[in-house]
Enzyme design. Sequence first.
Site, mmCIF file in Angstrom:
data_model
loop_
_atom_site.group_PDB
_atom_site.id
_atom_site.type_symbol
_atom_site.label_atom_id
_atom_site.label_comp_id
_atom_site.label_asym_id
_atom_site.label_seq_id
_atom_site.Cartn_x
_atom_site.Cartn_y
_atom_site.Cartn_z
ATOM 1 N N ALA A 257 4.830 -40.764 -74.347
ATOM 2 C CA ALA A 257 4.930 -41.748 -73.271
ATOM 3 C C ALA A 257 4.157 -42.979 -73.734
ATOM 4 O O ALA A 257 3.228 -42.868 -74.545
ATOM 5 C CB ALA A 257 4.310 -41.178 -72.003
ATOM 6 N N GLU B 231 -2.185 -34.925 -75.419
ATOM 7 C CA GLU B 231 -2.680 -35.587 -74.203
ATOM 8 C C GLU B 231 -4.167 -35.372 -73.961
ATOM 9 O O GLU B 231 -4.846 -36.233 -73.404
ATOM 10 C CB GLU B 231 -1.884 -35.105 -72.976
ATOM 11 C CG GLU B 231 -0.440 -35.583 -72.927
ATOM 12 C CD GLU B 231 0.544 -34.686 -73.657
ATOM 13 O OE1 GLU B 231 0.115 -33.782 -74.408
ATOM 14 O OE2 GLU B 231 1.762 -34.891 -73.479
ATOM 15 N N GLY C 43 4.979 -36.870 -74.623
ATOM 16 C CA GLY C 43 6.270 -36.969 -73.940
ATOM 17 C C GLY C 43 7.455 -36.872 -74.890
ATOM 18 O O GLY C 43 8.553 -36.483 -74.476
ATOM 19 N N GLU D 4 8.028 -33.291 -75.283
ATOM 20 C CA GLU D 4 8.559 -32.788 -74.006
ATOM 21 C C GLU D 4 10.027 -33.168 -73.835
ATOM 22 O O GLU D 4 10.831 -32.375 -73.340
ATOM 23 C CB GLU D 4 7.709 -33.338 -72.854
ATOM 24 C CG GLU D 4 6.305 -32.747 -72.878
ATOM 25 C CD GLU D 4 5.359 -33.397 -71.884
ATOM 26 O OE1 GLU D 4 5.230 -34.640 -71.900
ATOM 27 O OE2 GLU D 4 4.759 -32.676 -71.074
HETATM 28 C C1 HXC Z 1 2.394 -46.870 -76.999
HETATM 29 C C2 HXC Z 1 2.519 -46.524 -79.249
HETATM 30 C C3 HXC Z 1 2.543 -45.125 -79.061
HETATM 31 C C4 HXC Z 1 2.503 -44.650 -77.720
HETATM 32 C C5 HXC Z 1 2.617 -45.515 -81.163
HETATM 33 N N1 HXC Z 1 2.573 -46.720 -80.569
HETATM 34 N N2 HXC Z 1 2.611 -44.532 -80.260
HETATM 35 N N3 HXC Z 1 2.452 -47.381 -78.231
HETATM 36 N N4 HXC Z 1 2.434 -45.565 -76.724
HETATM 37 N N5 HXC Z 1 2.565 -43.343 -77.424
HETATM 38 C C6 HXC Z 1 2.566 -48.026 -81.200
HETATM 39 C C7 HXC Z 1 1.215 -48.352 -81.816
HETATM 40 O O1 HXC Z 1 0.314 -48.830 -80.837
HETATM 41 C C8 HXC Z 1 1.589 -49.403 -82.820
HETATM 42 O O2 HXC Z 1 1.791 -50.622 -82.158
HETATM 43 C C9 HXC Z 1 2.961 -48.921 -83.302
HETATM 44 O O3 HXC Z 1 3.455 -48.051 -82.303
HETATM 45 C C10 HXC Z 1 2.885 -48.159 -84.596
HETATM 46 O O4 HXC Z 1 1.924 -47.128 -84.438
HETATM 47 P P1 HXC Z 1 0.737 -46.860 -85.479
HETATM 48 O O5 HXC Z 1 -0.301 -46.091 -84.735
HETATM 49 O O6 HXC Z 1 0.308 -48.126 -86.153
HETATM 50 O O7 HXC Z 1 1.491 -45.935 -86.554
HETATM 51 P P2 HXC Z 1 0.858 -44.812 -87.485
HETATM 52 O O8 HXC Z 1 -0.461 -45.248 -88.054
HETATM 53 O O9 HXC Z 1 1.961 -44.427 -88.424
HETATM 54 O O10 HXC Z 1 0.527 -43.597 -86.505
HETATM 55 C C11 HXC Z 1 1.585 -42.921 -85.850
HETATM 56 C C12 HXC Z 1 1.044 -42.010 -84.700
HETATM 57 C C13 HXC Z 1 0.159 -42.874 -83.775
HETATM 58 C C14 HXC Z 1 0.203 -40.884 -85.310
HETATM 59 C C15 HXC Z 1 2.231 -41.414 -83.977
HETATM 60 O O11 HXC Z 1 0.884 -44.059 -83.408
HETATM 61 C C16 HXC Z 1 -0.245 -42.170 -82.520
HETATM 62 O O12 HXC Z 1 -1.157 -41.334 -82.547
HETATM 63 N N6 HXC Z 1 0.404 -42.499 -81.409
HETATM 64 C C17 HXC Z 1 0.067 -41.930 -80.126
HETATM 65 C C18 HXC Z 1 0.583 -40.529 -80.010
HETATM 66 C C19 HXC Z 1 0.238 -39.920 -78.663
HETATM 67 O O13 HXC Z 1 -0.969 -39.765 -78.324
HETATM 68 N N7 HXC Z 1 1.260 -39.550 -77.881
HETATM 69 C C20 HXC Z 1 1.061 -38.971 -76.588
HETATM 70 C C21 HXC Z 1 1.046 -40.054 -75.564
HETATM 71 S S1 HXC Z 1 0.614 -39.445 -73.989
HETATM 72 P P3 HXC Z 1 1.129 -51.989 -82.697
HETATM 73 O O14 HXC Z 1 1.517 -52.988 -81.638
HETATM 74 O O15 HXC Z 1 -0.328 -51.725 -82.831
HETATM 75 O O16 HXC Z 1 1.817 -52.213 -84.017
HETATM 76 C C22 HXC Z 1 2.008 -38.752 -73.422
HETATM 77 C C23 HXC Z 1 1.888 -38.238 -72.044
HETATM 78 C C24 HXC Z 1 3.081 -37.477 -71.680
HETATM 79 O O17 HXC Z 1 3.021 -38.718 -74.023
HETATM 80 C C25 HXC Z 1 2.981 -37.062 -70.267
HETATM 81 C C26 HXC Z 1 4.141 -37.505 -69.447
HETATM 82 C C27 HXC Z 1 5.350 -37.903 -70.110
#
Ligand code: HXC
Length: 246
Positions: free
Chosen positions: A52, A119, A96, A99
């Site tokens: 998400a 999360e 998400g 999911e």
């Molecule tokens: C918003 C995101 C994002 C996310 C990545 N980006 N994941 N933006 N929400 N979930 C954005 C980054 O901010 C970045 O934007 C761009 O995508 C590229 O990401 P990087 O981090 O620079 O890439 P990398 O170093 O290759 O790392 C990849 C990654 C990392 C390991 C996947 O991006 C990451 O850890 N993302 C978050 C994963 C996460 O925690 N997902 C769960 C979310 S909570 P900029 O603008 O900086 O270039 C969730 C809740 C679900 O899903 C519950 C209800 C649905």
Amino acid sequence: MSLVQLHRPKALNALFTPLISELNTAFKALDTDPSIGATVLTGSEKAFAAGADIKEMADKTFADAYGDDFIESWSELYNTVRKPVISAVNGHALGGGCELAMMCDILYCSQKANFGQPEIKLGVIPGAGGSQRLTRAIGKSRAMELILTGKNFSGQEAFDWGLAARVFETPELCVQGALDTAETIAGYSKIAVKACKEVVNKSQDLGIREGVEYERRVFHGLFGSQDQKIGMKAFAEKKKAEWTHR
Ligand code: HXC
């Protein structure tokens, strides 16, 4: 069959409200399109979906989340789409994203796909079914470990643990494998395919006794379809069935 590809490359297909709305609109159209029998949902080689959209969620209050029933619209894929959807997961499928992949009817992935429910690292919990679907798929102890530690797991592990039906060496093979399966499914009677999907999904909600009874009623119901007559007659006559989908 059809292919739906998530395409928000700048944010690794992070799932925000407009993307979920588009996805729901696309699936609604595909579900009513008589030329479509099954759909593949994929992302890019780098990310199926990185979760998400954290930036969209960050400032929400409880009143926003509860009042708007945040995430409820994500369930449309599972709750309303009656034709099969196969997820072809390459790259990150986190939070998400994981999911969403698990909401699909069949999950395929490539070996290096990167799954996880991280999360806990954000101070929250899975909110789109992860705690329920992952647990049913791989068992309580493993799911609990993954959800409590936020550790990721590979496509190979997803397959070894029974979350993925098949694992492929490369992303291309994964998408092709999913399309081939979708094509096979699309070649069958749509009425029987919908019934298969319905009864298998019921197994997730019902006990074995009610589940088997439910299955039997749907099975009985199919004797009212034209395709049951066509399929069984074709077998006896050693011909290919020409489905009417009625
Ligand atoms: C918003 C995101 C994002 C996310 C990545 N980006 N994941 N933006 N929400 N979930 C954005 C980054 O901010 C970045 O934007 C761009 O995508 C590229 O990401 P990087 O981090 O620079 O890439 P990398 O170093 O290759 O790392 C990849 C990654 C990392 C390991 C996947 O991006 C990451 O850890 N993302 C978050 C994963 C996460 O925690 N997902 C769960 C979310 S909570 P900029 O603008 O900086 O270039 C969730 C809740 C679900 O899903 C519950 C209800 C649905």
